[in-house]
Design a protein around this motif. Sequence first.
Motif, PDB file in Angstrom:
ATOM      1  N   UNK A 379      -8.484  -8.180   7.235  1.00 23.28           N
ATOM      2  CA  UNK A 379      -8.654  -7.859   6.135  1.00 23.28           C
ATOM      3  C   UNK A 379      -7.371  -6.984   5.785  1.00 23.28           C
ATOM      4  N   UNK A 380      -6.762  -7.284   4.412  1.00 28.27           N
ATOM      5  CA  UNK A 380      -5.150  -6.446   4.900  1.00 28.27           C
ATOM      6  C   UNK A 380      -5.281  -6.470   3.159  1.00 28.27           C
ATOM      7  N   UNK A 381      -4.813  -5.640   2.551  1.00 33.02           N
ATOM      8  CA  UNK A 381      -4.120  -5.833   1.027  1.00 33.02           C
ATOM      9  C   UNK A 381      -2.377  -6.511   1.230  1.00 33.02           C
ATOM     10  N   UNK A 382      -2.281  -7.306   0.186  1.00 33.44           N
ATOM     11  CA  UNK A 382      -0.481  -7.475   0.171  1.00 33.44           C
ATOM     12  C   UNK A 382      -0.392  -7.156  -1.255  1.00 33.44           C
ATOM     13  N   UNK A 383       0.983  -6.755  -0.991  1.00 34.29           N
ATOM     14  CA  UNK A 383       1.874  -7.137  -2.619  1.00 34.29           C
ATOM     15  C   UNK A 383       1.713  -7.750  -3.185  1.00 34.29           C
ATOM     16  N   UNK A 384       3.160  -7.566  -4.353  1.00 32.37           N
ATOM     17  CA  UNK A 384       2.672  -8.576  -5.348  1.00 32.37           C
ATOM     18  C   UNK A 384       3.553 -10.173  -4.882  1.00 32.37           C
ATOM     19  N   UNK A 385       4.824  -9.850  -3.845  1.00 30.89           N
ATOM     20  CA  UNK A 385       4.981 -10.880  -2.921  1.00 30.89           C
ATOM     21  C   UNK A 385       4.267 -11.376  -1.560  1.00 30.89           C
ATOM     22  N   UNK A 388       2.534  -7.373   3.620  1.00 34.48           N
ATOM     23  CA  UNK A 388       1.341  -7.298   4.095  1.00 34.48           C
ATOM     24  C   UNK A 388       2.008  -5.537   4.042  1.00 34.48           C
ATOM     25  N   UNK A 389       1.119  -4.534   2.811  1.00 37.11           N
ATOM     26  CA  UNK A 389       0.947  -3.240   2.646  1.00 37.11           C
ATOM     27  C   UNK A 389       0.103  -2.188   3.979  1.00 37.11           C
ATOM     28  N   UNK A 390      -0.982  -3.037   3.407  1.00 38.08           N
ATOM     29  CA  UNK A 390      -2.399  -2.109   4.969  1.00 38.08           C
ATOM     30  C   UNK A 390      -2.871  -3.624   5.805  1.00 38.08           C
ATOM     31  N   UNK A 391      -3.161  -3.373   7.165  1.00 34.82           N
ATOM     32  CA  UNK A 391      -2.214  -2.368   8.065  1.00 34.82           C
ATOM     33  C   UNK A 391      -1.440  -2.795   8.268  1.00 34.82           C
ATOM     34  N   UNK A 392      -0.682  -1.327   8.771  1.00 32.53           N
ATOM     35  CA  UNK A 392       0.840  -1.737   9.676  1.00 32.53           C
ATOM     36  C   UNK A 392       0.736  -2.678  10.892  1.00 32.53           C
ATOM     37  N   UNK A 393       1.776  -3.980  10.625  1.00 30.26           N
ATOM     38  CA  UNK A 393       2.107  -4.465  12.388  1.00 30.26           C
ATOM     39  C   UNK A 393       1.583  -5.966  11.749  1.00 30.26           C
ATOM     40  N   UNK A 398      -0.839 -15.586   9.269  1.00 33.50           N
ATOM     41  CA  UNK A 398      -1.169 -16.024   8.366  1.00 33.50           C
ATOM     42  C   UNK A 398      -2.124 -15.837   7.038  1.00 33.50           C
ATOM     43  N   UNK A 399      -1.570 -15.903   5.843  1.00 33.88           N
ATOM     44  CA  UNK A 399      -2.803 -15.342   4.282  1.00 33.88           C
ATOM     45  C   UNK A 399      -3.224 -16.886   4.416  1.00 33.88           C
ATOM     46  N   UNK A 400      -4.663 -16.519   4.422  1.00 36.88           N
ATOM     47  CA  UNK A 400      -5.973 -17.298   4.718  1.00 36.88           C
ATOM     48  C   UNK A 400      -6.580 -17.109   2.964  1.00 36.88           C
ATOM     49  N   UNK A 401      -7.165 -16.930   2.944  1.00 34.83           N
ATOM     50  CA  UNK A 401      -7.471 -16.581   1.644  1.00 34.83           C
ATOM     51  C   UNK A 401      -7.210 -15.245   0.593  1.00 34.83           C
ATOM     52  N   UNK A 402      -6.917 -15.640  -0.363  1.00 30.49           N
ATOM     53  CA  UNK A 402      -7.089 -14.044  -1.358  1.00 30.49           C
ATOM     54  C   UNK A 402      -8.062 -14.226  -2.644  1.00 30.49           C
ATOM     55  N   UNK A 417      -6.358  -8.073  -2.276  1.00 35.04           N
ATOM     56  CA  UNK A 417      -6.849  -7.857  -1.010  1.00 35.04           C
ATOM     57  C   UNK A 417      -7.025  -9.421  -0.542  1.00 35.04           C
ATOM     58  N   UNK A 418      -6.675  -9.772   0.978  1.00 36.65           N
ATOM     59  CA  UNK A 418      -6.967 -11.044   1.755  1.00 36.65           C
ATOM     60  C   UNK A 418      -7.552 -10.265   2.713  1.00 36.65           C
ATOM     61  N   UNK A 419      -7.627 -12.008   3.457  1.00 40.41           N
ATOM     62  CA  UNK A 419      -8.302 -12.868   5.286  1.00 40.41           C
ATOM     63  C   UNK A 419      -6.537 -12.711   5.620  1.00 40.41           C
ATOM     64  N   UNK A 420      -6.057 -12.256   6.305  1.00 38.50           N
ATOM     65  CA  UNK A 420      -5.171 -13.209   6.973  1.00 38.50           C
ATOM     66  C   UNK A 420      -5.622 -12.955   8.804  1.00 38.50           C
ATOM     67  N   UNK A 421      -4.577 -13.662   8.963  1.00 42.73           N
ATOM     68  CA  UNK A 421      -5.069 -14.764  10.460  1.00 42.73           C
ATOM     69  C   UNK A 421      -3.701 -14.234  11.403  1.00 42.73           C
ATOM     70  N   UNK A 422      -4.311 -13.797  12.778  1.00 47.12           N
ATOM     71  CA  UNK A 422      -3.460 -13.572  13.527  1.00 47.12           C
ATOM     72  C   UNK A 422      -2.341 -14.721  13.800  1.00 47.12           C
ATOM     73  N   UNK A 423      -3.346 -15.689  14.615  1.00 48.54           N
ATOM     74  CA  UNK A 423      -2.776 -17.226  15.199  1.00 48.54           C
ATOM     75  C   UNK A 423      -2.584 -17.737  13.837  1.00 48.54           C
ATOM     76  N   UNK A 424      -3.143 -19.083  14.710  1.00 51.83           N
ATOM     77  CA  UNK A 424      -3.180 -20.521  13.544  1.00 51.83           C
ATOM     78  C   UNK A 424      -4.454 -20.034  12.232  1.00 51.83           C
ATOM     79  N   UNK A 425      -5.066 -20.462  11.244  1.00 48.47           N
ATOM     80  CA  UNK A 425      -5.560 -20.445  10.215  1.00 48.47           C
ATOM     81  C   UNK A 425      -7.133 -21.070  10.444  1.00 48.47           C
ATOM     82  N   UNK A 426      -7.513 -19.928  10.787  1.00 49.18           N
ATOM     83  CA  UNK A 426      -9.295 -20.100  11.020  1.00 49.18           C
ATOM     84  C   UNK A 426      -9.840 -21.540  10.385  1.00 49.18           C
TER      85      UNK A 426
END
Length: 702
Positions: A379-385, A388-393, A398-402, A417-426
Motif C-alpha cells: 500500500x502506498x500514497x501517491x501524489x497527483x502524478x 510514490x510518496x509513502x513508503x520510500x523506495x 506498478x500501480x494496481x489499484x487507486x 492511496x494505492x495498491x502497488x506491485x513490486x513485480x508483475x500486476x497481481x
Amino acid sequence: MAIFVIAVLFPCLYLGYLGLKSIKQEKQWQQQLVRENLERSLSLTIDQIESKLDDQIRASLRQISPPSNLTEAYINSLRNLKTQSSLVHDVFLFDKELRLVFPKTFRNEEGSQIKNLNTLRPQENEHLHAGEHLEVLGKLEEALVEYQKGFSSTLSKSVHAALLSRIARCQFKKGDYENARRTYQMIIDEDKNQFYGEGMPYVLVAHLQLIEIAETKRLSLDVRSQLLNFYRLLVEQSDKLEQAQYSFCLDQVQSRLQHQQQFLSQYQRATLDSIVRLEKEIKDEHVFRDFLQINILPEIKQEINSKLRDSRFNNSAERKDIQYLSEQSDSIAWTIGMRVNDDLKSPIKFIGVRIRRNALPDAVRTVLKESQPSEEVRIALLDTAERTLVPDGLSAATVVLIKPFSRFEELASGTKLALVAIGENPLETISSKSLIIYYILLGSVIVLIAFGIVFILRDISREERIAVMKSEFIANVSHEVKTPIATIRALAENLNEGWVTGQEKQREYFFLIEREAKRLTHLVENILDFSRIEKAKKTYRIEATSMADSTKKVIERFRLLVDVDGVLIKENIENDLPLLMLDAEAYEQALLNLLDNAVKYSREEKVIEISARLEDDSIIVAVADHGIGISKKDSEKIFEKFYRSPIPDGRKIPGSGIGLTLVKEIIEAHGGTIKVESKIGKGSTFILSFPISKDNTKMSDG
C-alpha cells in the motif's frame, strides 16, 4: 473424410472453443474477485488511516478545551501546541456569537481607556486641572503639590494611574531622575496589564521614560534589561494595544536593541530570541485571523447554522462531535476540525484547529508501519502524478489499484492511496496461477482429442488403404483364377474337338491341364486358409514331421509347376534334421508361397536357392532369389494383408497380396519366426526359424 470432419473435427474444435471461452470467463471472474478483495483491503486501510487521523484531531481538540477564564497560561499552551504538534497548524476559538476570541488582534481605537476622569469630585478635578495648568507654566514644584492633593482613598485605579503619570512627568522634567524612575516603576507595577491611559497607555510611557532615564544616566545594563522587558510586554500584550501604539513602541525598542545587541549577555540573547519567536507567532496569528475572517468564517457560519442541533454536530451516525470543513481559497487549501465546547460556563462556544498539510501522509506512514500486505503487493500514497510518496523506495512499482480518501479528500490535496506491485500486476499473476489447473486440464483434453483425431485419421487412412488393397486383391484373384481356368478350358476344348490326335501331344495337354488345376487349387487353398485365419477358425493337424522330406516334397511339386518357365532351383537340405511336431500340409503351403513369390519377383535369370539346416536349437529354412529386392521401408509392411510392394521397373506382377500374410500366420502358429533380408537389385532371402528346444507341440488349435 467429410463425415469425419462434420461428425468429429467440428465438435472437437467447438468443444475447444467452449473450453477457452470458459477459461477466459473464469479468469475474468477471478480477476474481478481479486480486484474486489484488493478494493476491500484498500478501503479498510483508508478507513483505518482516516480513523487514526480523526482520533488524533479529537485528542488535540480535547487537549485545548478552554477554562472558564482565558488566562495567559492557557493562551501560551495553545501556542505551544502549534509549535509542538505535527498535526495542528493553527488553533481558533469562537464565542456564542461566532466572534473570534483567539487568535487575538489589536485593540479597537475607541478612545481612552479611562472613562471615569469626568466623574471626579469637583475638589479632585480642581487639583488635577490646577496641576496641569501649573505644569504648563513651568511651575513644576507647585504642580507636584497640586497632583499630590488629588489623591484620596476613593480614587479608581485608572485615575490613580493618571495622577502618578503626571507626577512622574514633573519629576522627569525637574531632572529628579531617581524619583521619576521610582514613580514610573510604580505605574508599571500597579498597571498589571490593564493599560490605563489617555491616548497612549501610561505603562508604555513609563517604560519609554525608564529607558530614557537609563540612557541619560548611562546605565547600559539597566537599558538592556528595560528594553527586553518592554519588548516582552509589547509582544505578549499586543492585543490590548492599538496597532499604531504597538508599532510606535516596537520601532523604539527594536532600534535601540539593534545598537545594544552586541553587548547582550548570553542569557539576554536567549531572552531576545524567545521574544522574537513569540513576535513571529503573533504575526502569524494575525495573518491567520484575517484568513479566518475572510475565507473560513463564512463557511463555518453556514455549516453551523445548517448542521448544529442540540449543541452537537450531526456529521455522521458514529462521529457527531467533530465537524470537518475543507475548501480552497486564493490557491490555499485548508481543512479544519471543529467541535462544540461542553463547558457551558466558558465564554468559548466552538473550538477548532487548522490541520497541517502533512498530517495525512504522516498518518499513512504510521498505519503502514503497523500493517502492510505481502511483499508482492504494498500500500502506498501517491501524489497527483501517481508518484510514490509513502513508503520510500517504491518508485518503480506498478500501480494496481487507486482509491481516493473520503472524509479527508481536500486534506489529501489530490493524493490517493494505492495498491502497488513490486513485480508483475497481481491481477494477472494471481488469476493466472489459479487458472493453471484449468489450462492443464484443457490442454490435456486437447491433446487427447488430437491423439484421437490422429488415431482416427490413421485408422481411416488404413481402412481406405485396405479397401483399395481389397479391390486390388479381388481384381488380382479374379485374374489369377481366370488365367488357369481359361488355359484349362482351351486345352480341354482342343482335346474334345479332336484337334490333338497324337498320343504324345495329348499327354502334354493333360499335363498342362493338371498343372493349371494344381495352380488353381493352390490359389483356392490360400484364399480359404486366409479366410479361416481372419475368422480365427484355422485348425492344424499336428504330427511328427520330417522337415527334410516335407521341404523336398515342396521342391519337387514346385518344379513340376515351373520347369517350363526355365526356373533353376538349387537346394541344400540336410538329411539328418530332427522331426518336428507340425502340420505338414500347412508348412508345405507356406513354403510353396515363398517359392512362388521368389519366381514372380526374379529377373530374367530365375535362380531360386532353398536350404534347410540345423542351427543351435532351431531348424532354419531359407528361400533366396536373385530378383529385384525389397526396400527397407517395404520390408516392414510386406507381411500385412493385401500389401504389395511396388515394382521399381513398373512391371505388373500377378498376385493376391495374401501369400506372405498367410506364411507369417502359419509359421508363428507353429511357434516359429519369419524375417526377410533384402537388397535392392540383388534379391531377397526369407528365413524361417523353428525352435526345437521348446515343446512346439503345445500350440493353440485356433
